[in-house]
Scaffold this motif. Sequence first.
Motif, mmCIF file in Angstrom:
data_model
loop_
_atom_site.group_PDB
_atom_site.id
_atom_site.type_symbol
_atom_site.label_atom_id
_atom_site.label_comp_id
_atom_site.label_asym_id
_atom_site.label_seq_id
_atom_site.Cartn_x
_atom_site.Cartn_y
_atom_site.Cartn_z
ATOM 1 N N ASN A 173 1.737 4.682 -10.005
ATOM 2 C CA ASN A 173 0.627 3.809 -9.616
ATOM 3 C C ASN A 173 -0.661 4.592 -9.377
ATOM 4 O OD1 ASN A 173 1.859 1.041 -9.381
ATOM 5 N ND2 ASN A 173 3.202 2.140 -7.978
ATOM 6 N N SER A 174 -0.825 5.714 -10.077
ATOM 7 C CA SER A 174 -2.005 6.556 -9.858
ATOM 8 C C SER A 174 -2.719 6.900 -11.163
ATOM 9 C CB SER A 174 -1.623 7.840 -9.113
ATOM 10 O OG SER A 174 -0.661 8.584 -9.832
ATOM 11 N N ALA A 175 -2.442 6.180 -12.238
ATOM 12 C CA ALA A 175 -3.174 6.414 -13.480
ATOM 13 C C ALA A 175 -4.663 6.152 -13.242
ATOM 14 C CB ALA A 175 -2.661 5.489 -14.578
ATOM 15 N N GLY A 176 -5.499 6.953 -13.867
ATOM 16 C CA GLY A 176 -6.933 6.795 -13.694
ATOM 17 C C GLY A 176 -7.518 7.622 -12.566
ATOM 18 N N GLU A 177 -6.705 8.392 -11.858
ATOM 19 C CA GLU A 177 -7.232 9.232 -10.765
ATOM 20 C C GLU A 177 -7.911 10.472 -11.351
ATOM 21 O OE1 GLU A 177 -7.473 8.706 -7.640
ATOM 22 O OE2 GLU A 177 -6.134 7.040 -7.209
ATOM 23 N N ILE A 178 -8.945 10.229 -12.157
ATOM 24 C CA ILE A 178 -9.541 11.319 -12.925
ATOM 25 C C ILE A 178 -10.399 12.242 -12.066
ATOM 26 C CG2 ILE A 178 -9.495 9.985 -15.048
ATOM 27 C CD1 ILE A 178 -12.476 9.522 -14.691
ATOM 28 N N GLY A 179 -10.714 11.833 -10.850
ATOM 29 C CA GLY A 179 -11.492 12.700 -9.977
ATOM 30 C C GLY A 179 -10.800 14.014 -9.695
ATOM 31 N N TYR A 180 -9.468 14.034 -9.840
ATOM 32 C CA TYR A 180 -8.706 15.229 -9.531
ATOM 33 C C TYR A 180 -8.495 16.138 -10.744
ATOM 34 C CZ TYR A 180 -7.633 12.632 -5.283
ATOM 35 O OH TYR A 180 -7.741 11.920 -4.118
ATOM 36 N N MET A 181 -8.827 15.656 -11.949
ATOM 37 C CA MET A 181 -8.608 16.515 -13.128
ATOM 38 C C MET A 181 -9.587 17.686 -13.083
ATOM 39 S SD MET A 181 -10.177 14.451 -16.386
ATOM 40 C CE MET A 181 -11.955 14.157 -16.539
ATOM 41 N N LEU A 182 -9.207 18.773 -13.729
ATOM 42 C CA LEU A 182 -10.007 19.985 -13.684
ATOM 43 C C LEU A 182 -11.009 20.017 -14.835
ATOM 44 C CD1 LEU A 182 -7.326 22.687 -12.797
ATOM 45 C CD2 LEU A 182 -8.773 21.352 -11.252
ATOM 46 N N VAL A 183 -12.251 20.309 -14.498
ATOM 47 C CA VAL A 183 -13.301 20.572 -15.467
ATOM 48 C C VAL A 183 -13.908 21.918 -15.072
ATOM 49 C CG1 VAL A 183 -15.505 19.814 -16.424
ATOM 50 C CG2 VAL A 183 -13.768 18.123 -15.840
ATOM 51 N N ASN A 184 -13.939 22.851 -15.997
ATOM 52 C CA ASN A 184 -14.410 24.213 -15.691
ATOM 53 C C ASN A 184 -13.622 24.835 -14.534
ATOM 54 O OD1 ASN A 184 -16.495 23.966 -17.649
ATOM 55 N ND2 ASN A 184 -17.762 22.879 -16.155
ATOM 56 N N GLY A 185 -12.342 24.467 -14.445
ATOM 57 C CA GLY A 185 -11.475 25.065 -13.442
ATOM 58 C C GLY A 185 -11.586 24.502 -12.049
ATOM 59 N N GLY A 224 -19.199 7.964 -6.694
ATOM 60 C CA GLY A 224 -19.717 7.833 -5.340
ATOM 61 C C GLY A 224 -19.440 9.101 -4.568
ATOM 62 N N THR A 225 -18.847 8.973 -3.383
ATOM 63 C CA THR A 225 -18.459 10.145 -2.613
ATOM 64 C C THR A 225 -17.468 10.991 -3.411
ATOM 65 O OG1 THR A 225 -18.763 8.892 -0.580
ATOM 66 C CG2 THR A 225 -17.508 10.930 -0.421
ATOM 67 N N GLY A 226 -16.584 10.320 -4.135
ATOM 68 C CA GLY A 226 -15.686 10.939 -5.100
ATOM 69 C C GLY A 226 -15.881 10.251 -6.438
ATOM 70 N N ILE A 227 -14.927 10.429 -7.340
ATOM 71 C CA ILE A 227 -14.952 9.720 -8.614
ATOM 72 C C ILE A 227 -13.613 9.034 -8.799
ATOM 73 C CG2 ILE A 227 -15.108 9.905 -11.123
ATOM 74 C CD1 ILE A 227 -17.016 12.208 -10.795
ATOM 75 N N GLY A 228 -13.653 7.721 -8.885
ATOM 76 C CA GLY A 228 -12.453 6.942 -9.154
ATOM 77 C C GLY A 228 -12.429 6.523 -10.604
ATOM 78 N N GLY A 229 -11.255 6.261 -11.121
ATOM 79 C CA GLY A 229 -11.141 5.830 -12.500
ATOM 80 C C GLY A 229 -10.079 4.759 -12.662
ATOM 81 N N ALA A 230 -10.217 3.955 -13.701
ATOM 82 C CA ALA A 230 -9.221 2.939 -14.009
ATOM 83 C C ALA A 230 -9.237 2.691 -15.507
ATOM 84 C CB ALA A 230 -9.507 1.643 -13.258
ATOM 85 N N VAL A 231 -8.071 2.363 -16.042
ATOM 86 C CA VAL A 231 -7.923 2.129 -17.473
ATOM 87 C C VAL A 231 -7.428 0.706 -17.687
ATOM 88 C CG1 VAL A 231 -6.788 2.878 -19.588
ATOM 89 C CG2 VAL A 231 -7.350 4.562 -17.812
ATOM 90 N N VAL A 232 -8.145 -0.054 -18.501
ATOM 91 C CA VAL A 232 -7.747 -1.415 -18.858
ATOM 92 C C VAL A 232 -7.312 -1.413 -20.314
ATOM 93 C CG1 VAL A 232 -8.440 -3.828 -19.037
ATOM 94 C CG2 VAL A 232 -9.406 -2.394 -17.233
ATOM 95 N N ILE A 265 0.878 -1.168 0.000
ATOM 96 C CA ILE A 265 0.000 0.000 0.000
ATOM 97 C C ILE A 265 0.916 1.219 0.000
ATOM 98 C CG2 ILE A 265 -1.909 1.181 1.138
ATOM 99 C CD1 ILE A 265 -2.574 -1.721 0.373
ATOM 100 N N VAL A 266 0.988 1.921 -1.123
ATOM 101 C CA VAL A 266 1.934 3.028 -1.231
ATOM 102 C C VAL A 266 1.337 4.333 -0.721
ATOM 103 C CG1 VAL A 266 3.225 1.967 -3.100
ATOM 104 C CG2 VAL A 266 1.290 3.460 -3.649
ATOM 105 N N TYR A 267 0.003 4.408 -0.653
ATOM 106 C CA TYR A 267 -0.635 5.596 -0.087
ATOM 107 C C TYR A 267 -2.061 5.244 0.322
ATOM 108 C CZ TYR A 267 -2.862 10.104 0.523
ATOM 109 O OH TYR A 267 -3.559 11.144 1.057
ATOM 110 N N ALA A 268 -2.461 5.676 1.512
ATOM 111 C CA ALA A 268 -3.848 5.547 1.966
ATOM 112 C C ALA A 268 -4.190 6.787 2.772
ATOM 113 C CB ALA A 268 -4.032 4.289 2.812
ATOM 114 N N ASN A 269 -5.424 7.249 2.630
ATOM 115 C CA ASN A 269 -5.810 8.465 3.345
ATOM 116 C C ASN A 269 -6.252 8.144 4.774
ATOM 117 O OD1 ASN A 269 -8.494 7.565 3.212
ATOM 118 N ND2 ASN A 269 -8.968 8.795 1.404
ATOM 119 N N GLU A 270 -6.818 9.145 5.438
ATOM 120 C CA GLU A 270 -7.142 9.017 6.862
ATOM 121 C C GLU A 270 -8.293 8.049 7.130
ATOM 122 O OE1 GLU A 270 -9.541 12.287 5.034
ATOM 123 O OE2 GLU A 270 -7.423 11.692 5.017
#
Length: 290
Positions: free
Chosen positions: A156-168, A137-145, A79-84
């Motif tokens: 190891n964070s490809a697909g983390e599209i919840g963080y990309m900017l839309v309308n700033g 869900g609470t956020g938006i997760g993404g994954a690419v196959v 597990i390289v990163y986990a939040n609180e």
Amino acid sequence: MILCFDIGGTSIKYGLAHDPGNELVFAARFETPTEAKRLRGPGIEQKLLSLIGELRGQYAVEGVAISTAGMVDAQTGAIVYANENIPEYTGRNLKTAVERAFGLPCAVENDVNAAALGEYAYGAGRGCGSMLCLTVGTGIGGAVVLDGKIWHGSANSAGEIGYMLVNGKPFQDQAATSALVSRVRKRIGEELDGRQIFDRAKAGDTVCADAIGAMCDVLAQGVANCLCVLDPGMVVLGGGIMAQRSYLRPLLMERLQRHANPYILAHTTLAFAELGNDAGMAGAYYLLKH
């Protein structure tokens, strides 16, 4: 039989599975609270080992497949990163712990990546060469196959599209279920969940219908951006809110036709996840088998 786990901040779902005829079948299913705040990362690891030990004494277990919250190095199982939500989880290595304790092969993958693999192998994405999976869900997760494998990226964070900017603004801050709930609360002063919002919209509530429409517009913009980069054969939408597929499909398609490149969109299928809560375990199973 493969012993499959899906470890989240609230609960641990697990079961024994096999795949006769390429259909995933669970011979037994279980669920237990994670107790993440009390046990923390080290305690969850010990709980996992205890559960494996109990079931190994009852069933012929050939391997352990784990879908888990947090960013995972799928090669090492760390597990390289986990939040609180799961304290002290970062740095735990479930693969090493399982293999040392039981001498069983073990695969570990991030839960969103695992869900995408599950849909690819046993659900909506069967037969598709490339796929983008979004979990709303609470956020938006993404994954690419791609070609049957998760594209992990250099961190190891490809697909983390919840963080990309839309309308700033971050995509998930505008298009996740939590954003829909917040949007409705600000308009009517009531705390409704996603199901209640859809029920009211279907009954003619224009505030709820407009809020869903606004969510779909941002979702379509985010998907349209991803199509330009990835050009996937399929986009699979998952998460509890996507059970409203008959309501959402026409709204999303209308907005995708407005925002997406028409040539790319014509070569992309929009689908909804089929495996529900089994998707993560199914993907971990597929990863271990392959």
